[in-house]
Design a protein around this motif. Structure first.
Motif, short mmCIF file in Angstrom:
data_model
loop_
_atom_site.label_atom_id
_atom_site.label_comp_id
_atom_site.label_asym_id
_atom_site.label_seq_id
_atom_site.Cartn_x
_atom_site.Cartn_y
_atom_site.Cartn_z
N GLY A 11 48.09 42.14 33.42
CA GLY A 11 48.73 40.94 32.87
C GLY A 11 47.76 39.85 32.45
N GLY A 13 43.20 38.68 31.82
CA GLY A 13 41.77 38.97 31.88
C GLY A 13 41.40 40.36 31.39
N LEU A 32 50.63 47.08 34.69
CA LEU A 32 51.14 46.73 36.02
C LEU A 32 50.50 45.44 36.50
CD1 LEU A 32 51.64 49.11 39.04
CD2 LEU A 32 50.37 46.98 39.34
N ASP A 59 52.98 44.84 43.44
CA ASP A 59 51.81 44.43 44.21
C ASP A 59 51.08 45.72 44.60
OD1 ASP A 59 50.02 43.76 46.23
OD2 ASP A 59 51.41 42.41 47.26
N ILE A 60 49.83 45.86 44.20
CA ILE A 60 49.14 47.14 44.46
C ILE A 60 48.90 47.41 45.94
CG2 ILE A 60 48.03 47.38 42.20
CD1 ILE A 60 45.39 46.38 43.65
N ALA A 88 42.51 42.77 41.32
CA ALA A 88 41.83 42.32 42.54
C ALA A 88 42.07 40.83 42.70
CB ALA A 88 40.33 42.60 42.45
N VAL A 109 44.12 44.16 49.15
CA VAL A 109 44.36 44.26 47.69
C VAL A 109 43.22 45.03 47.02
CG1 VAL A 109 44.62 42.97 45.53
CG2 VAL A 109 45.72 42.12 47.62
N TYR A 151 34.97 39.60 49.69
CA TYR A 151 35.17 40.13 48.33
C TYR A 151 34.13 41.21 48.02
CZ TYR A 151 35.26 40.19 43.20
OH TYR A 151 35.30 40.59 41.88
N ILE A 184 32.25 37.35 33.77
CA ILE A 184 33.11 37.61 32.61
C ILE A 184 34.10 36.45 32.49
CG2 ILE A 184 34.64 39.27 31.50
CD1 ILE A 184 31.90 40.52 32.14
N ALA A 189 37.27 33.99 36.66
CA ALA A 189 35.99 33.27 36.57
C ALA A 189 36.23 31.79 36.32
CB ALA A 189 35.13 33.88 35.47
N1 LIG Z 1 35.76 37.69 36.10
C1 LIG Z 1 34.61 38.06 36.63
O1 LIG Z 1 33.59 37.39 36.42
C2 LIG Z 1 34.52 39.29 37.48
C3 LIG Z 1 33.25 39.68 37.93
C4 LIG Z 1 33.12 40.86 38.66
C5 LIG Z 1 34.23 41.63 38.91
N2 LIG Z 1 35.46 41.24 38.49
C6 LIG Z 1 36.57 42.16 38.75
O2 LIG Z 1 37.18 42.51 37.52
C7 LIG Z 1 38.57 42.81 37.72
C8 LIG Z 1 39.42 41.97 36.78
O3 LIG Z 1 39.14 40.61 37.04
P1 LIG Z 1 39.62 39.42 36.11
O4 LIG Z 1 38.49 38.48 36.05
O5 LIG Z 1 40.24 39.94 34.86
O6 LIG Z 1 40.74 38.79 37.08
P2 LIG Z 1 42.02 37.87 36.76
O7 LIG Z 1 42.31 37.13 38.01
O8 LIG Z 1 41.73 37.09 35.54
O9 LIG Z 1 43.15 38.95 36.50
C9 LIG Z 1 43.52 39.81 37.56
C10 LIG Z 1 44.94 40.26 37.37
O10 LIG Z 1 45.29 41.05 38.53
C11 LIG Z 1 46.58 40.64 38.98
N3 LIG Z 1 46.70 40.90 40.42
C12 LIG Z 1 46.14 40.21 41.44
N4 LIG Z 1 46.54 40.71 42.61
C13 LIG Z 1 47.37 41.74 42.34
C14 LIG Z 1 48.10 42.63 43.15
N5 LIG Z 1 48.07 42.56 44.48
N6 LIG Z 1 48.85 43.58 42.54
C15 LIG Z 1 48.91 43.67 41.19
N7 LIG Z 1 48.25 42.82 40.38
C16 LIG Z 1 47.49 41.88 40.94
C17 LIG Z 1 46.65 39.16 38.65
O11 LIG Z 1 48.00 38.70 38.60
C18 LIG Z 1 45.94 39.10 37.31
O12 LIG Z 1 46.84 39.31 36.24
C19 LIG Z 1 38.82 42.53 39.20
O13 LIG Z 1 38.71 43.74 39.91
C20 LIG Z 1 37.69 41.60 39.58
O14 LIG Z 1 37.42 41.64 40.96
C21 LIG Z 1 35.63 40.08 37.80
#
Ligand SMILES: NC(=O)c1ccc[n+]([C@@H]2O[C@H](COP(=O)([O-])OP(=O)(O)OC[C@H]3O[C@@H](n4cnc5c(N)ncnc54)[C@H](O)[C@@H]3O)[C@@H](O)[C@H]2O)c1
Length: 248
Positions: A11, A13, A32, A59-60, A88, A109, A151, A184, A189
């Motif tokens: 949904g 990122g 999802l 919710d995963i 995550a 999670v 984390y 990212i 972020a």
């Molecule tokens: N953004 C960064 O800089 C960064 C860096 C390293 C790793 N990551 C990893 O990249 C992945 C994506 O991160 P992002 O930055 O797009 O995050 P985000 O928070 O922008 O998006 C994450 C999405 O996951 C959903 N979500 C959260 N908990 C959930 C659950 N229990 N069940 C189902 N959906 C759930 C949220 O509603 C959201 O839509 C994650 O695994 C994150 O840990 C992100």
């Protein structure tokens, strides 16, 4: 042949960008997310611009919710043979202040979630004798990160899980790889940057990287799409950093 993919956290990122990218590659995508409205919006955007998608609110960390979502996806599009374990949650907390509830939420999670989702989808891949699993980890698990012990521990677990699962599933035609994002520009972020959680401005941090900018969600989506492709069939147990060269 049209593949059916499930993207968790689809949904927002990177999950949103990956869902759209896989749809452009011709896959039918289950988007999802725990945020059902966002999942609906992404699925609707894909249906308008890119191809086929179904929004799934779950919710995963809940096996019941994941099973119900995967049952709906199978009924709509058929067996699910591509899985992107992307969802995550983050938390920033000094190690001594992490309480057990916070620790359990991070691990529940970020590590138990991929375990539940993978177990739920795997029968389809085993029946097909073909599958692609991509686990999104984090460069924080490779470099370490202050105030992120829970984390990064969860993401280190994701990296280890990827390798072990790859060994177990390789003979069955299923590849398992991990994409490890750096900084990212996503809602996750932005929450950290706007919350003042980094000691210096993020622009200063990324200025020292070989590619001196924040990454974008599409950078990660491209890597996920490659591992998910037909062509990546001899690539498994790998960890691919999408981090501008910040970590090996
Ligand atoms: N953004 C960064 O800089 C960064 C860096 C390293 C790793 N990551 C990893 O990249 C992945 C994506 O991160 P992002 O930055 O797009 O995050 P985000 O928070 O922008 O998006 C994450 C999405 O996951 C959903 N979500 C959260 N908990 C959930 C659950 N229990 N069940 C189902 N959906 C759930 C949220 O509603 C959201 O839509 C994650 O695994 C994150 O840990 C992100």
């Amino acid at each position: 042949m049209r593949r059916v993919a499930l993207v968790t956290g689809g949904g927002a990122g990177m999950g949103e960008a990956t869902s759209r990218r896989l749809a452009r590659a011709g896959m039918a995508v289950g988007v999802l997310d725990i945020n059902g409205e966002n999942a609906e919006a992404v699925a609707a955007a894909i249906a308008t611009a890119e191809g086929e998608a179904l929004a799934l609110r779950a919710d995963i960390s809940s096996r019941t919710q994941v099973e119900a979502a995967v049952t709906r996806l199978r009924a709509q599009f058929g067996p699910v043979t591509v899985l992107i374990n992307n969802a995550a949650v983050e938390s920033f907390c000094a190690f001594q202040a992490i309480d057990e509830e916070g620790w359990d939420r991070q691990l529940g999670v970020n590590l138990k979630g991929p375990y539940i989702v993978t177990q739920t989808v795997l029968p389809d891949m085993l029946a097909a004798g073909w599958g692609r699993i991509v686990n999104v980890s984090s460069f924080g698990a490779q470099t370490g990160a202050p105030n992120m012990v829970a984390y990064t521990a969860s993401k280190g677990g994701v990296i280890a899980m990827t390798r072990s699962l790859a060994i177990e599933l390789g003979p069955k035609g299923i590849t398992v790889n991990s994409v490890s994002p750096g900084f990212i520009d996503t809602p996750m972020a932005r929450r950290a940057i706007e919350g003042g959680l980094f000691p210096v401005p993020v622009e200063q941090i990324v200025a020292s990287y070989p590619i001196p900018r924040l990454g974008c969600a599409e950078d990660v989506a491209a890597a996920c799409a490659f591992f998910a492709s037909e062509e990546a069939g001899y690539i498994t147990a790998q960890l691919l950093g999408v981090n501008g060269g910040a970590a090996v």
